[in-house]
Design a protein around this motif. Structure first.
Motif, PDB file in Angstrom:
ATOM      1  N   ASP A  75       0.611  -1.408   0.592  1.00 63.09           N
ATOM      2  CA  ASP A  75       0.374  -0.045   0.059  1.00 63.09           C
ATOM      3  C   ASP A  75       1.462   1.241   0.359  1.00 63.09           C
ATOM      4  N   GLN A  76       1.015   1.769  -1.574  1.00 63.79           N
ATOM      5  CA  GLN A  76       2.604   2.769  -1.489  1.00 63.79           C
ATOM      6  C   GLN A  76       2.159   4.470  -0.931  1.00 63.79           C
ATOM      7  N   SER A  77       0.395   4.144  -0.960  1.00 62.44           N
ATOM      8  CA  SER A  77       0.523   6.043  -0.554  1.00 62.44           C
ATOM      9  C   SER A  77      -0.259   5.771   1.030  1.00 62.44           C
ATOM     10  N   GLY A  78      -0.554   4.700   1.016  1.00 59.21           N
ATOM     11  CA  GLY A  78      -0.914   4.211   2.914  1.00 59.21           C
ATOM     12  C   GLY A  78      -3.065   4.774   2.646  1.00 59.21           C
ATOM     13  N   GLU A  79      -3.329   4.834   1.167  1.00 63.64           N
ATOM     14  CA  GLU A  79      -4.975   4.863   1.559  1.00 63.64           C
ATOM     15  C   GLU A  79      -5.511   4.018   2.203  1.00 63.64           C
ATOM     16  N   ALA A  80      -4.920   2.709   1.592  1.00 64.28           N
ATOM     17  CA  ALA A  80      -5.934   1.637   2.604  1.00 64.28           C
ATOM     18  C   ALA A  80      -5.436   0.851   4.253  1.00 64.28           C
ATOM     19  N   CYS A  81      -4.392   1.663   4.522  1.00 67.35           N
ATOM     20  CA  CYS A  81      -4.185   1.362   5.978  1.00 67.35           C
ATOM     21  C   CYS A  81      -4.040   2.817   6.683  1.00 67.35           C
ATOM     22  N   GLY A  82      -3.989   3.788   6.064  1.00 69.19           N
ATOM     23  CA  GLY A  82      -3.625   4.791   6.932  1.00 69.19           C
ATOM     24  C   GLY A  82      -2.785   5.215   7.140  1.00 69.19           C
ATOM     25  N   MET A  83      -1.777   4.403   6.440  1.00 74.19           N
ATOM     26  CA  MET A  83      -0.050   4.809   6.086  1.00 74.19           C
ATOM     27  C   MET A  83       0.300   4.017   5.543  1.00 74.19           C
ATOM     28  N   PRO A  84       1.108   4.282   4.902  1.00 76.14           N
ATOM     29  CA  PRO A  84       2.417   3.166   3.585  1.00 76.14           C
ATOM     30  C   PRO A  84       2.570   2.097   4.829  1.00 76.14           C
ATOM     31  N   ALA A  85       1.823   1.022   3.527  1.00 73.68           N
ATOM     32  CA  ALA A  85       2.242  -0.326   3.825  1.00 73.68           C
ATOM     33  C   ALA A  85       3.103  -1.366   3.254  1.00 73.68           C
ATOM     34  N   VAL A  86       3.713  -2.519   3.970  1.00 77.15           N
ATOM     35  CA  VAL A  86       4.435  -3.523   2.935  1.00 77.15           C
ATOM     36  C   VAL A  86       4.194  -4.891   3.882  1.00 77.15           C
ATOM     37  N   LEU A  87       3.187  -5.616   3.380  1.00 78.89           N
ATOM     38  CA  LEU A  87       2.153  -6.864   3.710  1.00 78.89           C
ATOM     39  C   LEU A  87       3.584  -8.502   3.392  1.00 78.89           C
ATOM     40  N   MET A  88       4.282  -9.244   3.782  1.00 81.44           N
ATOM     41  CA  MET A  88       4.925 -10.195   3.535  1.00 81.44           C
ATOM     42  C   MET A  88       4.916 -11.458   4.107  1.00 81.44           C
ATOM     43  N   THR A  89       5.226 -12.853   3.665  1.00 80.07           N
ATOM     44  CA  THR A  89       5.657 -13.684   4.523  1.00 80.07           C
ATOM     45  C   THR A  89       6.862 -13.583   5.341  1.00 80.07           C
ATOM     46  N   LYS A  90       6.478 -14.188   6.632  1.00 81.43           N
ATOM     47  CA  LYS A  90       6.969 -14.552   7.763  1.00 81.43           C
ATOM     48  C   LYS A  90       8.066 -15.420   7.575  1.00 81.43           C
ATOM     49  N   ILE A  91       9.236 -15.973   7.792  1.00 78.15           N
ATOM     50  CA  ILE A  91      10.405 -16.441   8.098  1.00 78.15           C
ATOM     51  C   ILE A  91       9.959 -17.039   9.420  1.00 78.15           C
ATOM     52  N   SER A  92      11.196 -17.790   9.500  1.00 80.95           N
ATOM     53  CA  SER A  92      10.946 -18.682  10.685  1.00 80.95           C
ATOM     54  C   SER A  92      12.464 -17.832  11.148  1.00 80.95           C
ATOM     55  N   GLY A  93      12.173 -18.404  12.317  1.00 79.97           N
ATOM     56  CA  GLY A  93      13.413 -18.319  12.720  1.00 79.97           C
ATOM     57  C   GLY A  93      13.567 -16.813  13.942  1.00 79.97           C
ATOM     58  N   SER A  94      14.995 -17.126  14.163  1.00 77.84           N
ATOM     59  CA  SER A  94      15.328 -15.960  15.777  1.00 77.84           C
ATOM     60  C   SER A  94      16.705 -14.978  15.537  1.00 77.84           C
ATOM     61  N   VAL A  95      16.541 -13.792  15.773  1.00 77.44           N
ATOM     62  CA  VAL A  95      17.754 -12.803  16.019  1.00 77.44           C
ATOM     63  C   VAL A  95      18.721 -13.850  16.900  1.00 77.44           C
ATOM     64  N   VAL A  96      20.194 -13.906  16.496  1.00 75.02           N
ATOM     65  CA  VAL A  96      20.845 -14.095  17.968  1.00 75.02           C
ATOM     66  C   VAL A  96      21.670 -13.228  17.565  1.00 75.02           C
ATOM     67  N   LEU A  97      22.492 -12.619  18.433  1.00 73.54           N
ATOM     68  CA  LEU A  97      23.204 -11.783  19.406  1.00 73.54           C
ATOM     69  C   LEU A  97      24.211 -12.199  20.048  1.00 73.54           C
ATOM     70  N   ARG A  98      24.062 -13.586  21.464  1.00 69.44           N
ATOM     71  CA  ARG A  98      24.808 -13.708  21.565  1.00 69.44           C
ATOM     72  C   ARG A  98      24.816 -15.439  21.628  1.00 69.44           C
ATOM     73  N   PRO A  99      26.005 -15.368  20.230  1.00 72.30           N
ATOM     74  CA  PRO A  99      25.803 -16.601  19.627  1.00 72.30           C
ATOM     75  C   PRO A  99      26.521 -18.050  20.658  1.00 72.30           C
ATOM     76  N   GLU A 100      26.351 -19.013  21.031  1.00 66.94           N
ATOM     77  CA  GLU A 100      27.333 -19.731  21.609  1.00 66.94           C
ATOM     78  C   GLU A 100      28.262 -20.228  20.494  1.00 66.94           C
ATOM     79  N   ASN A 101      28.370 -19.899  19.327  1.00 62.90           N
ATOM     80  CA  ASN A 101      29.411 -20.179  19.105  1.00 62.90           C
ATOM     81  C   ASN A 101      30.511 -19.457  17.706  1.00 62.90           C
ATOM     82  N   PRO A 102      30.371 -17.725  18.540  1.00 61.16           N
ATOM     83  CA  PRO A 102      30.984 -16.624  17.654  1.00 61.16           C
ATOM     84  C   PRO A 102      31.516 -17.494  16.538  1.00 61.16           C
ATOM     85  N   ASP A 103      32.794 -18.122  16.317  1.00 59.31           N
ATOM     86  CA  ASP A 103      32.914 -18.471  14.921  1.00 59.31           C
ATOM     87  C   ASP A 103      32.651 -18.216  13.573  1.00 59.31           C
ATOM     88  N   ARG A 104      31.377 -19.700  14.546  1.00 58.57           N
ATOM     89  CA  ARG A 104      30.518 -19.649  13.245  1.00 58.57           C
ATOM     90  C   ARG A 104      29.713 -19.315  12.778  1.00 58.57           C
TER      91      ARG A 104
END
Length: 303
Positions: free
Chosen positions: A92-121
């Motif tokens: 929704d580039q203009s935001g006409e439908a949502c009230g503000m510009p919007a992008v809808l996408m599929t959700k990828i499984s997984g999570s952010v890792v910021l404290r890895p058990e194996n930093p090199d890997r």
């Protein structure tokens, strides 16, 4: 359930499958420039997860009124190129439908890792994934790299006691831009935008700044974040991992590291709010200033 405007939810449903049932809505952590929610829809006996970005930053939209369309095109380009990116569902580039510009996408499984058990890997996975992005030619992509900061008017930051060193770094970035081959770049590649499942990268998100440009600026962005989240040694280890993964396709130039770092000089260094939201504790703004100075000094040694 965190409520969204009814019109936005109706647009989501209509974009996926009219008549689908919204079974859950949750705010995703880490987003700093827009509202990002996970939405689960039930169609018949099946459920599927989606991500909705609502761009509510008026200043950003004044500078980039096509921001939603930009991300939509980046997602299409990335997924068509076989990269681990979300699939575009609707824009929704203009935001006409949502009230503000919007992008809808599929959700990828997984999570952010910021404290890895194996930093090199972990660093190897970050590097390997980035080389996959940079392997994609982007001559026909509409958006092109540009620095965020005007180097012609930039002066040494007042928060740092290393004024002469910063002046040297800024002058180098202003005057020494090298010729560089362009490719598809993420333009905001850092650990908080990479998802992991079972020790492997499952996807890369936040493609709203995707463009064609030099690979070095993506490498530099990630190195700058790593230097602040951890230290210079971690940033250097990532560079080594990227160089090993990219091989002869990449020629390192410290110029891009300096520009990527200088691109963040909008004010005194501060702990990235996304890190806090993702559970990283113990960092302070003072630590960020010290680490930014230390990283800048390490780069001056490379020029």
């Amino acid at each position: 359930m965190i409520e969204l405007p009814n019109r936005a939810l109706e647009w989501v449903v209509d974009s996926v499958c009219p008549g689908a049932k919204v079974t859950s809505v949750s705010r995703l952590l880490g987003g700093t420039s827009s509202l990002i929610h996970s939405i689960t829809l039930q169609t018949g006996q099946e459920e599927a997860d989606y991500v909705l970005r609502l761009i509510n930053n008026e200043e950003w939209l004044q500078e980039e009124p096509d921001a939603a369309w930009h991300e939509a095109e980046s997602l299409l380009f990335a997924s068509d190129s076989g990269l681990p990116a979300p699939q575009l569902v609707a824009c929704d580039q203009s935001g006409e439908a949502c009230g503000m510009p919007a992008v809808l996408m599929t959700k990828i499984s997984g999570s952010v890792v910021l404290r890895p058990e194996n930093p090199d890997r972990w660093l190897g996975g970050l590097a390997d994934t980035l080389t996959r992005i940079h392997a994609v030619p982007a001559d026909g992509f509409a958006w092109q790299y540009a620095a965020y900061i005007d180097l012609e008017t930039l002066e040494a930051p007042e928060w740092s006691g290393l004024s002469s060193e910063w002046t040297r770094a800024i002058a180098y970035a202003r005057d020494r831009r090298p010729a560089a081959k362009t490719c598809f770049i993420h333009r905001d590649y850092h650990p908080a935008n990479v998802l992991w499942t079972g020790g492997s990268v499952s996807g890369v998100v936040d493609w709203i700044n995707g463009c064609r440009g030099p690979a070095g600026i993506d490498v530099g962005q990630c190195r700058s974040d790593l230097a602040q989240l951890y230290d210079v040694a971690t940033a250097d280890a990532f560079l080594s991992a990227y160089e090993a993964a990219a091989g002869k396709t990449f020629a390192y130039d410290p110029y891009w590291d300096l520009v990527a770092l200088i691109d963040t000089l909008f004010g005194p260094p501060a702990v990235f709010s996304g890190w806090k939201a993702l559970g990283v504790t113990g960092l302070t703004d003072g630590m960020m200033a010290e680490r930014v100075d230390a990283y800048m000094l390490s780069l001056l040694k490379r020029i």
